[in-house]
Design an enzyme around this catalytic site. Sequence first.
Site, PDB file in Angstrom:
ATOM      1  N   CYS A 102       0.837  -1.207   0.000  1.00 11.62           N
ATOM      2  CA  CYS A 102       0.000   0.000   0.000  1.00 11.62           C
ATOM      3  C   CYS A 102       0.871   1.256   0.000  1.00 11.62           C
ATOM      4  CB  CYS A 102      -0.903  -0.037   1.228  1.00 11.62           C
ATOM      5  SG  CYS A 102      -1.820   1.469   1.534  1.00 11.62           S
ATOM      6  N   CYS A 105       0.000   3.811   2.761  1.00 16.06           N
ATOM      7  CA  CYS A 105       0.452   3.301   4.066  1.00 16.06           C
ATOM      8  C   CYS A 105       1.919   3.652   4.295  1.00 16.06           C
ATOM      9  CB  CYS A 105       0.271   1.787   4.151  1.00 16.06           C
ATOM     10  SG  CYS A 105      -1.426   1.234   3.995  1.00 16.06           S
TER      11      CYS A 105
END
Length: 185
Positions: A102, A105
């Site tokens: 991600c 993230c």
Amino acid sequence: MDTVLSNSTLFPRPLLPVRTVTSTITLNSTTTYFFKKLQRRRVVRFRKNPCADTVVAAVGNNKSSTIISCGGGIREIKEKEFSDAVLKSDRLVLVEFVANWCGPCRLISPAIESIAQEYGDRLRVVKIDHDTNPGLIEEYKVYGLPTLILFKNGEEVPESRREGAITKVKLKEYVDALLESVSVA
């Protein structure tokens, strides 16, 4: 310089040339003494850091010691640890649901680490990997990553869920607002 030639059927993209370097290191008596001294050092003791969930190791010999701290203020947990680390915690716990793949993230990771260190006395921050903990993802209905959820006394604080990337300034405002609303309630 050596060059690697590739067959286009084996490699879809052409490879860059590869260069190899060889060197010899001559150890003199001072260098040898230094390496022997490093080999004699050993871990003397482990102790739990009371401020955060990190392990601190004291390394040293008779004359000196060095403290090595492992980790920031963030602890990565699995499904089996969730109950003890989050639901049974006597402190507020900010749970961050993330994944290695991600991009957002990874983008907010430094900001989360900063928050974990800054608010370490009032807030514990834990990280849960999306891919290895599908039960928690399903239980807490995590649809977007990264997702932040604040827990107090084993329950999700209403209106604390936040999904997506966030700047450090906005994250600090978010955490301040959560801490203020929880202390008032």
